[in-house]
Scaffold this active site. Structure first.
Site, short mmCIF file in Angstrom:
data_model
loop_
_atom_site.label_atom_id
_atom_site.label_comp_id
_atom_site.label_asym_id
_atom_site.label_seq_id
_atom_site.Cartn_x
_atom_site.Cartn_y
_atom_site.Cartn_z
N CYS A 65 0.83 -1.20 0.00
CA CYS A 65 0.00 0.00 0.00
C CYS A 65 0.87 1.25 0.00
CB CYS A 65 -0.92 0.00 1.22
SG CYS A 65 -2.07 1.40 1.23
N CYS A 69 -0.45 4.98 6.86
CA CYS A 69 -1.24 4.85 8.09
C CYS A 69 -0.43 4.10 9.15
CB CYS A 69 -2.54 4.13 7.80
SG CYS A 69 -3.51 4.86 6.45
N CYS A 72 -1.19 0.41 10.41
CA CYS A 72 -1.47 -0.65 9.44
C CYS A 72 -0.23 -1.47 9.08
CB CYS A 72 -2.07 -0.05 8.17
SG CYS A 72 -2.60 -1.30 6.96
N CYS A 109 -16.95 -9.36 3.60
CA CYS A 109 -16.30 -8.07 3.44
C CYS A 109 -15.10 -8.24 2.52
CB CYS A 109 -15.86 -7.53 4.79
SG CYS A 109 -17.21 -7.39 5.98
N CYS A 142 -19.99 -6.38 1.45
CA CYS A 142 -19.44 -5.08 1.82
C CYS A 142 -18.07 -4.95 1.17
CB CYS A 142 -19.33 -4.95 3.33
SG CYS A 142 -18.67 -3.35 3.88
N CYS A 202 -20.64 1.75 6.29
CA CYS A 202 -19.99 1.07 7.41
C CYS A 202 -18.75 1.89 7.74
CB CYS A 202 -19.62 -0.36 7.01
SG CYS A 202 -18.62 -1.25 8.22
N ARG A 272 -19.97 -3.51 15.79
CA ARG A 272 -19.21 -4.73 15.52
C ARG A 272 -17.89 -4.72 16.26
NH1 ARG A 272 -17.98 -4.64 9.71
NH2 ARG A 272 -20.26 -4.68 9.63
#
Length: 398
Positions: A65, A69, A72, A109, A142, A202, A272
């Site tokens: 990626c 972040c 992560c 998901c 999702c 979400c 959740r």
């Protein structure tokens, strides 16, 4: 009237607490913990009964990626020894999803690392959705693909996507300390695009990154304003090789207080328990079910969860039941997950009531604090890199 009685009454009316009330929940003592759980449990049962919705993650593209972040394991510069692979083929993703659905999951998901999807990526995901829904007609899908641009949310909905995940993660005031390659506003814009396209939104948070109580309350109230249908509460998994590897700021008790605060602020929303529940709630995971009505089954994106059978046993042993595919998750006033309208369409939060302070009795103003986990309690052995399921030749955990 005491704090908890006030919060229960407000939750049953779908009325938000004040900021001071939300802060007071986070400031309760361990001696009061079971009272807090019981109060949040009354609100949870009112709107969701004893049902637990199971969700299953499929990591379509892992690692690599370009975003930075800090939390992560897939970030730019991450030294975490995670699986790295490019896009799964639709049939591979469908096979991975089938394991979770066979284990009782209601929603799949589909997640891919990266800043934002290209048009070709949207096509790939559309092919994957088609492959999954061909075999499981009633499954909820999702997608979580990063920041969305014009018409991408609409294209995903046309392809059969029911919901889109894009978390705010932390408060606006501290967002720049966590990520520099995009902004908090970018994330808000994507959630608003999701709403405008008629997808179910979400959006949630990550706790344990060194934030204050005020930061937690800020992000949860911001989420309420955005009015998502589901709010995943992640507890930071401090992967070795990431900037937050030493951030062990959570205890099981604090995690339960955070979940309760979210439930009181978002009473009729699917709350959740997401990543990190095994690491930080540990043996107190069943208590989380009295507050949240949804969990992930089995493994996560780059880390392993507890065995899927253990999840199912935990639900049954605690006296809850797995929510069936024929049951609508959300209360009737919030509408069908697949036909959700934009904020203002009716229901709780911006849909049906006004934000802001309301009379909650004599609530103490509490100081911000981050309860640090003593080093002796840091369970680094529980952050286990995923080595099975999608992207491997080993069977998935479901």
């Amino acid at each position: 009237m005491g704090l908890l009685e006030t919060l229960v009454e407000k939750g049953l009316r779908c009325e938000p607490p004040t900021r001071d009330e939300a802060l007071a929940v986070l400031a309760t003592s361990d001696d009061e913990l079971l009272d807090v759980v019981a109060a949040a449990g009354r609100v949870r049962r009112h709107w969701f009964g004893r049902r637990v919705k199971l969700n299953y993650l499929v990591n379509l593209k892992s690692g690599l990626c370009p975003e930075d972040c800090s939390y992560c394991s897939q970030r730019l510069g991450s030294k975490a020894g995670i699986l790295k692979y490019t896009w799964l083929k639709p049939e591979q993703a469908a096979e991975a999803a089938a394991a979770g659905l066979a284990g009782g999951a209601k929603r799949v998901c589909l997640v891919a690392s990266g800043r934002c999807p290209t048009d070709r990526d949207i096509d790939r995901v559309a092919e994957t959705i088609s492959a999954i829904k061909e075999a499981y007609e009633n499954v909820e899908i999702c997608a979580c693909l990063g920041l969305l641009s014009d018409n991408q949310a609409e294209r995903l909905r046309a392809a059969g996507t029911d919901a889109y995940n894009h978390n705010l993660n932390t408060s606006e005031s501290t967002y720049g300390d966590i990520t520099t390659t995009h902004t908090y506003r970018d994330r808000v814009d994507t959630v608003q695009r999701v709403h405008s396209a008629g997808l179910s939104a979400c959006s949630g948070l990550i706790a344990g990154m060194g934030e204050t109580d005020e930061d937690l309350v800020d992000v949860v109230f911001s989420l309420r304003e955005l009015d998502p249908d589901s709010v995943p509460v992640n507890f930071l998994m401090p992967f070795e090789g990431t900037p937050l590897a030493e951030q062990w700021n959570l205890t099981p008790q604090r995690c339960l207080r955070i979940l309760a605060m979210v439930r009181f602020v978002c009473p009729d929303v699917e709350v959740r328990i997401a990543g990190g529940r095994e690491v930080h709630l540990r043996s107190m995971q069943p208590l989380g079910l009295y507050i949240a009505n949804s969990i992930f089954l089995g493994d996560y994106l780059t880390s392993e969860g507890q065995a899927g059978k253990a999840d199912l046993d935990m639900i049954a042993d605690a006296g809850f039941e797995v929510e069936g595919a024929d049951v609508t998750t959300l209360p009737e006033h919030r509408g069908d997950v697949a036909s959700c309208g934009p904020p203002g369409a009716g229901g709780c939060g911006p849909r049906g009531s006004h934000l802001g302070d309301s009379d909650g009795g004599d609530i103490p103003v509490v100081a911000a604090a981050t309860r640090q986990t003593p080093p002796s309690q840091a369970r680094t052995d529980l952050v286990t890199v995923r080595r099975r399921g999608a992207g491997t030749d080993r069977p998935p955990n479901a």
